[in-house]
Design a protein around this motif. Structure first.
Motif, mmCIF file in Angstrom:
data_model
loop_
_atom_site.group_PDB
_atom_site.id
_atom_site.type_symbol
_atom_site.label_atom_id
_atom_site.label_comp_id
_atom_site.label_asym_id
_atom_site.label_seq_id
_atom_site.Cartn_x
_atom_site.Cartn_y
_atom_site.Cartn_z
ATOM 1 N N LEU A 231 7.228 40.023 49.416
ATOM 2 C CA LEU A 231 7.959 39.782 48.169
ATOM 3 C C LEU A 231 9.247 40.604 48.117
ATOM 4 O O LEU A 231 10.278 40.123 47.641
ATOM 5 N N TYR A 232 9.217 41.830 48.613
ATOM 6 C CA TYR A 232 10.435 42.639 48.655
ATOM 7 C C TYR A 232 11.481 42.005 49.577
ATOM 8 O O TYR A 232 12.679 41.979 49.268
ATOM 9 N N GLU A 233 11.028 41.503 50.714
ATOM 10 C CA GLU A 233 11.956 40.857 51.640
ATOM 11 C C GLU A 233 12.526 39.577 51.040
ATOM 12 O O GLU A 233 13.729 39.288 51.179
ATOM 13 N N ALA A 234 11.681 38.808 50.341
ATOM 14 C CA ALA A 234 12.162 37.598 49.659
ATOM 15 C C ALA A 234 13.155 37.971 48.563
ATOM 16 O O ALA A 234 14.150 37.263 48.339
ATOM 17 N N SER A 235 12.898 39.083 47.882
ATOM 18 C CA SER A 235 13.805 39.547 46.843
ATOM 19 C C SER A 235 15.170 39.889 47.428
ATOM 20 O O SER A 235 16.214 39.549 46.857
ATOM 21 N N HIS A 236 15.173 40.560 48.570
ATOM 22 C CA HIS A 236 16.450 40.922 49.202
ATOM 23 C C HIS A 236 17.241 39.678 49.577
ATOM 24 O O HIS A 236 18.464 39.612 49.382
ATOM 25 N N ASN A 250 18.168 47.582 45.471
ATOM 26 C CA ASN A 250 16.861 47.969 44.938
ATOM 27 C C ASN A 250 15.721 47.369 45.760
ATOM 28 O O ASN A 250 14.671 47.993 45.924
ATOM 29 N N ALA A 251 15.910 46.157 46.266
ATOM 30 C CA ALA A 251 14.891 45.559 47.133
ATOM 31 C C ALA A 251 14.678 46.427 48.367
ATOM 32 O O ALA A 251 13.536 46.664 48.802
ATOM 33 N N LEU A 252 15.771 46.924 48.944
ATOM 34 C CA LEU A 252 15.663 47.804 50.103
ATOM 35 C C LEU A 252 14.991 49.131 49.726
ATOM 36 O O LEU A 252 14.222 49.695 50.511
ATOM 37 N N CYS A 275 21.313 52.536 49.217
ATOM 38 C CA CYS A 275 22.414 53.154 48.456
ATOM 39 C C CYS A 275 23.756 52.548 48.857
ATOM 40 O O CYS A 275 24.613 52.284 48.001
ATOM 41 N N ALA A 276 23.942 52.332 50.152
ATOM 42 C CA ALA A 276 25.193 51.761 50.628
ATOM 43 C C ALA A 276 25.351 50.315 50.161
ATOM 44 O O ALA A 276 26.461 49.867 49.831
ATOM 45 N N THR A 277 24.259 49.575 50.125
ATOM 46 C CA THR A 277 24.314 48.174 49.696
ATOM 47 C C THR A 277 24.732 48.056 48.241
ATOM 48 O O THR A 277 25.596 47.238 47.895
ATOM 49 N N ALA A 288 21.398 56.265 40.327
ATOM 50 C CA ALA A 288 20.442 57.364 40.171
ATOM 51 C C ALA A 288 19.086 56.976 40.749
ATOM 52 O O ALA A 288 18.448 57.760 41.473
ATOM 53 N N LEU A 289 18.622 55.776 40.450
ATOM 54 C CA LEU A 289 17.330 55.309 40.944
ATOM 55 C C LEU A 289 17.295 55.274 42.466
ATOM 56 O O LEU A 289 16.344 55.756 43.104
ATOM 57 N N LEU A 290 18.345 54.722 43.078
ATOM 58 C CA LEU A 290 18.349 54.583 44.535
ATOM 59 C C LEU A 290 18.455 55.941 45.231
ATOM 60 O O LEU A 290 17.832 56.160 46.279
#
Length: 442
Positions: A231-236, A250-252, A275-277, A288-290
């Motif tokens: 699901l994370y990969e699909a989100s990205h 955030n997906a990463l 963070c770079a993305t 802040a979250l990342l």
């Protein structure tokens, strides 16, 4: 009147069922009726008679067609099926109050116990009521094939997603996974079956990415790690299609958080990439979250200097005065949450003199209604106390953590507490340790 028990009253065991709890919190009465018939043998005709709803309407709701949104109908269903008001975001029903008055208070129940229970109950009622509002949105996810949808639909879906996200405040992934993955699948079907402009399509991909992250988090929380990763990969992929750099980052970050315990180098690389993305132009709360999650990846790898640098970057982002709208999925990140993450990182780095003060301070301000998260955070505090040689204090805190996670549909608190309890077992001759070890027994 209040002594009457309708033939449609749901058994207590069914009310405790995870799927039933999730359906009640979302006011998904179709699922409620379906479970009542399949699990308790209560016919649709009986439900229709007691709820004053046409039988064909009950059947349609059970097939996922339509919804119940009026206060009058919701309360009628609550009374007919004997659903406690709190599970639906309502005040206690009259029959609940009468039954409670008829029972003596437990001999060992103190005023503090009752007040604490009431605070937790009110907090849950408030949250579940907010989640229930989502069902008042239009039935957006079942359009006719080929229907063209307007630019307002993604915003309505995002609002619904934000409301349902509140379930995660009080319920574990075992309770929310079906709800969240159902929303994700429904949006995928909507996009497949409908026509829309290019701009609306990008907005829909953004919502889909958000929903995939939400479903992935619930899967992770209930131990479905392969599903969470998918699901994370699909989100990205969806966020990239939407050109939503913040969500892609955030997906990463989610992938990093999951990977870091298995492959620390891969976890750090993925967190750095997140963070770079998102980039320097992302809203402060997102940055802040990342950076918090990057700090965590460094801490698990034992890199203290890099951890502190990432925590400082998170603090700098939160300190910015910015009128940029913060996405709902990052709105929970604040200075108190950053303190908790700092304490967690210093615990992992075996620096209890730095970890204990910030965790104690932050957790004192952390609402008890967030039982799963408070249990998790207390586990790091117990860990730091034990590292510092404060065995009794560690056992007391671990005991509190075990109390909080009792009944929470999440595998993570117990998993996180297991090594702390194992270390405490060496001190089983200490009375408070013995009590905590007894609580920790399966």
């Amino acid at each position: 009147m209040t002594g009457y028990v309708p033939p449609t009253a749901l058994p207590r065991g069914l009310l405790d069922h995870a799927e039933m709890r999730a359906a009640l919190a979302a006011h998904d009465f179709g699922t409620v009726f379906r479970l009542a018939r399949s699990e308790a043998g209560i016919s649709y005709s009986k439900i229709a008679a007691e709820c004053d709803i046409k039988p064909e309407r009950i059947g349609a709701l059970a097939r996922g067609i339509g919804s119940v949104t009026t206060f009058e109908k919701v309360t009628r269903i609550a009374d007919a099926l004997r659903i406690p008001g709190g599970l639906l975001g309502l005040a206690p029903r009259e029959w609940e109050v009468s039954a409670r008055r008829a029972l003596p208070a437990p001999a060992d129940a103190t005023a503090t116990d009752r007040e604490g229970d009431e605070v937790r109950r009110r907090g849950f009622f408030k949250t579940s009521a907010g989640a229930g509002l989502a069902v008042a949105l239009p039935d957006l996810t079942r359009p006719h094939t080929g229907r063209r949808i307007g630019s307002e639909v993604p915003g309505q879906l995002r609002e619904r997603t934000a409301r349902l996200r509140r379930l995660d405040d009080v319920l574990g992934g075992g309770d929310t996974y079906r709800v969240y993955v159902g929303e994700y699948q429904a949006t995928k079907s909507l996009m497949h079956d409908s026509a829309y402009s290019e701009e609306t399509g990008r907005a829909l991909f953004s919502v889909l990415a958000e929903q995939a992250q939400q479903a992935g988090w619930a899967a992770f929380d209930c131990g479905k790690h392969a599903t969470a990763r998918g699901l994370y990969e699909a989100s990205h992929e969806a966020a990239t299609e939407a050109r939503d750099r913040a969500l892609a980052g955030n997906a990463l970050a989610f992938l990093s958080y999951q990977r870091v315990n298995g492959d620390r180098r891969a976890g750090i690389e993925t967190a750095t990439r997140s963070c770079a993305t998102a980039g320097p132009d992302a809203p402060p709360g997102v940055r802040a979250l990342l950076h918090e999650r990057l700090a965590w990846a460094y801490a698990v790898a034992g890199l203290a200097t890099e951890t502190e640098r990432a925590l400082d970057s998170a603090a700098s982002a939160l300190a910015e005065v910015d009128d940029t709208p913060q996405p709902d999925w990052a709105a929970w990140v604040d200075h108190n949450e950053l303190q908790i993450m700092s304490g967690r990182c210093w615990t992992e780095l075996r620096r209890p003199l730095r970890a204990v003060p910030v965790l104690e301070s932050a957790l004192a301000a952390y609402d008890d209604t967030h039982a799963r998260d408070k249990s998790l955070y207390l586990s790091w505090l117990a860990d730091s106390y034990l590292t510092a040689g404060e065995v009794e204090q560690s056992a007391q805190v671990a005991g509190r953590a075990l109390d909080f996670c009792a009944g929470v549909a999440s595998v993570r608190p117990r998993e996180r507490l297991a090594p702390v309890v194992q270390r405490l077992a060496k001190h089983r001759d200490v009375p408070v340790v013995a009590e905590t070890l007894e609580k920790a027994r399966p």
